[in-house]
Design a protein around this motif. Sequence first.
Motif, PDB file in Angstrom:
ATOM      1  N   VAL A 126       0.842  -1.202   0.000  1.00  0.00           N
ATOM      2  CA  VAL A 126       0.000   0.000   0.000  1.00  0.00           C
ATOM      3  C   VAL A 126       0.874   1.247   0.000  1.00  0.00           C
ATOM      4  O   VAL A 126       0.890   2.019  -0.953  1.00  0.00           O
ATOM      5  CB  VAL A 126      -0.942   0.011   1.219  1.00  0.00           C
ATOM      6  CG1 VAL A 126      -1.802   1.272   1.210  1.00  0.00           C
ATOM      7  CG2 VAL A 126      -1.816  -1.230   1.232  1.00  0.00           C
ATOM      8  N   LEU A 127       1.598   1.463   1.096  1.00  0.00           N
ATOM      9  CA  LEU A 127       2.557   2.551   1.208  1.00  0.00           C
ATOM     10  C   LEU A 127       3.914   1.949   1.534  1.00  0.00           C
ATOM     11  O   LEU A 127       4.023   0.759   1.835  1.00  0.00           O
ATOM     12  CB  LEU A 127       2.143   3.534   2.314  1.00  0.00           C
ATOM     13  CG  LEU A 127       0.751   4.152   2.196  1.00  0.00           C
ATOM     14  CD1 LEU A 127       0.444   4.992   3.427  1.00  0.00           C
ATOM     15  CD2 LEU A 127       0.626   4.992   0.936  1.00  0.00           C
ATOM     16  N   ARG A 128       4.930   2.755   1.488  1.00  0.00           N
ATOM     17  CA  ARG A 128       6.261   2.254   1.806  1.00  0.00           C
ATOM     18  C   ARG A 128       6.285   1.726   3.238  1.00  0.00           C
ATOM     19  O   ARG A 128       5.985   2.444   4.192  1.00  0.00           O
ATOM     20  CB  ARG A 128       7.295   3.371   1.653  1.00  0.00           C
ATOM     21  CG  ARG A 128       8.734   2.893   1.829  1.00  0.00           C
ATOM     22  CD  ARG A 128       9.713   4.013   1.607  1.00  0.00           C
ATOM     23  NE  ARG A 128       9.549   5.063   2.611  1.00  0.00           N
ATOM     24  CZ  ARG A 128      10.314   6.149   2.677  1.00  0.00           C
ATOM     25  NH1 ARG A 128      11.268   6.340   1.786  1.00  0.00           N
ATOM     26  NH2 ARG A 128      10.104   7.061   3.616  1.00  0.00           N
ATOM     27  N   GLY A 129       6.585   0.445   3.376  1.00  0.00           N
ATOM     28  CA  GLY A 129       6.622  -0.178   4.690  1.00  0.00           C
ATOM     29  C   GLY A 129       5.269  -0.579   5.233  1.00  0.00           C
ATOM     30  O   GLY A 129       5.176  -1.010   6.385  1.00  0.00           O
ATOM     31  N   MET A 130       4.226  -0.454   4.435  1.00  0.00           N
ATOM     32  CA  MET A 130       2.879  -0.783   4.906  1.00  0.00           C
ATOM     33  C   MET A 130       2.178  -1.656   3.874  1.00  0.00           C
ATOM     34  O   MET A 130       2.226  -1.375   2.681  1.00  0.00           O
ATOM     35  CB  MET A 130       2.059   0.488   5.146  1.00  0.00           C
ATOM     36  CG  MET A 130       0.649   0.227   5.667  1.00  0.00           C
ATOM     37  SD  MET A 130      -0.322   1.756   5.836  1.00  0.00           S
ATOM     38  CE  MET A 130       0.648   2.631   7.059  1.00  0.00           C
ATOM     39  N   THR A 131       1.541  -2.714   4.352  1.00  0.00           N
ATOM     40  CA  THR A 131       0.791  -3.603   3.463  1.00  0.00           C
ATOM     41  C   THR A 131      -0.646  -3.716   3.939  1.00  0.00           C
ATOM     42  O   THR A 131      -0.956  -3.469   5.103  1.00  0.00           O
ATOM     43  CB  THR A 131       1.410  -5.014   3.428  1.00  0.00           C
ATOM     44  OG1 THR A 131       1.403  -5.567   4.756  1.00  0.00           O
ATOM     45  CG2 THR A 131       2.832  -4.977   2.903  1.00  0.00           C
ATOM     46  N   GLY A 132      -1.517  -4.068   3.013  1.00  0.00           N
ATOM     47  CA  GLY A 132      -2.891  -4.395   3.353  1.00  0.00           C
ATOM     48  C   GLY A 132      -3.063  -5.899   3.349  1.00  0.00           C
ATOM     49  O   GLY A 132      -2.340  -6.615   2.645  1.00  0.00           O
ATOM     50  N   GLU A 133      -4.011  -6.393   4.136  1.00  0.00           N
ATOM     51  CA  GLU A 133      -4.265  -7.825   4.201  1.00  0.00           C
ATOM     52  C   GLU A 133      -5.756  -8.085   4.099  1.00  0.00           C
ATOM     53  O   GLU A 133      -6.575  -7.215   4.395  1.00  0.00           O
ATOM     54  CB  GLU A 133      -3.722  -8.424   5.506  1.00  0.00           C
ATOM     55  CG  GLU A 133      -2.217  -8.404   5.616  1.00  0.00           C
ATOM     56  CD  GLU A 133      -1.712  -9.204   6.806  1.00  0.00           C
ATOM     57  OE1 GLU A 133      -2.566  -9.787   7.521  1.00  0.00           O
ATOM     58  OE2 GLU A 133      -0.495  -9.257   7.015  1.00  0.00           O
ATOM     59  N   GLY A 134      -6.081  -9.286   3.685  1.00  0.00           N
ATOM     60  CA  GLY A 134      -7.485  -9.647   3.579  1.00  0.00           C
ATOM     61  C   GLY A 134      -7.653 -11.017   2.964  1.00  0.00           C
ATOM     62  O   GLY A 134      -6.740 -11.846   2.991  1.00  0.00           O
ATOM     63  N   LEU A 135      -8.831 -11.229   2.402  1.00  0.00           N
ATOM     64  CA  LEU A 135      -9.154 -12.505   1.768  1.00  0.00           C
ATOM     65  C   LEU A 135      -9.450 -12.288   0.292  1.00  0.00           C
ATOM     66  O   LEU A 135      -9.997 -11.256  -0.103  1.00  0.00           O
ATOM     67  CB  LEU A 135     -10.368 -13.147   2.444  1.00  0.00           C
ATOM     68  CG  LEU A 135     -10.210 -13.539   3.914  1.00  0.00           C
ATOM     69  CD1 LEU A 135     -11.513 -14.129   4.444  1.00  0.00           C
ATOM     70  CD2 LEU A 135      -9.055 -14.517   4.112  1.00  0.00           C
TER      71      LEU A 135
END
Length: 246
Positions: free
Chosen positions: A142-151
């Motif tokens: 998503v952003l530098r050093g940040m991820t999104g999670e889900g299904l």
Amino acid sequence: MTRFERGISLVRLWTWDFGLWTFLWVALFTNPLVAAEPFPGTKPLEIEGDLADLMVVGIDRFLLKQIDASVERRSRYWKRDFSSAEKYNASVAENRQHLAKILGAFDPREAVTALEYVETTSQKALVGRGDGYEVYAVRWPVLRGMTGEGLLLVPVDKKPVADVVAVPDADQTPEMIVGLVPGVEPEAQFARRLAESGCRVVVPMLIDRADTFSIAGGGARPTNQPHREFIYRQAFEMGRHIIGYE
């Protein structure tokens, strides 16, 4: 005059001044005629009831009126062009930029070329199956050093009829609206129903309203602030908003 005599004189002078001011204060502010006299252009507050409750009711009434009035004023800020998709996007581009600024959603986004399966030696990415689809745990940058999670819900042996991002309520997990765990009535499990209809569906995980991890001071001070408020308070100082992040 000796130093002692000068000191006595100062004490007497201070005592006289103090007595004079005390007399004037008592005479002015204990006189019912003077105390009841309102300032020019004002009148006594004679409202009965709980002033705090009345204030909240008044604020609510004012804001509801402003919301109703905004419907008529809204058109001056929108110049939509429905002649084509390209012209429509161009006509609302400024509005979208303004909304992004309000939400703090202006950090450079990481390019998403594909979703990454979340899998370990003890846990496969495949977490469930439904009627004509499979469910995978995924994440994406998503952003530098940040991820999104889900299904990710993927139709089996057929091409998806549409790609859909199904956003749950903050108090609902992706597993709930997919039907993998209890918490949402079957008719409200819209991600599952979309997948059963042949859609490829991504369900992101949102920050919930619990306070399990709302800990300040390097872990020394637990708070009862909901996770969303806990993050919002810190993000606001940086001109960001949790809705913008999501």
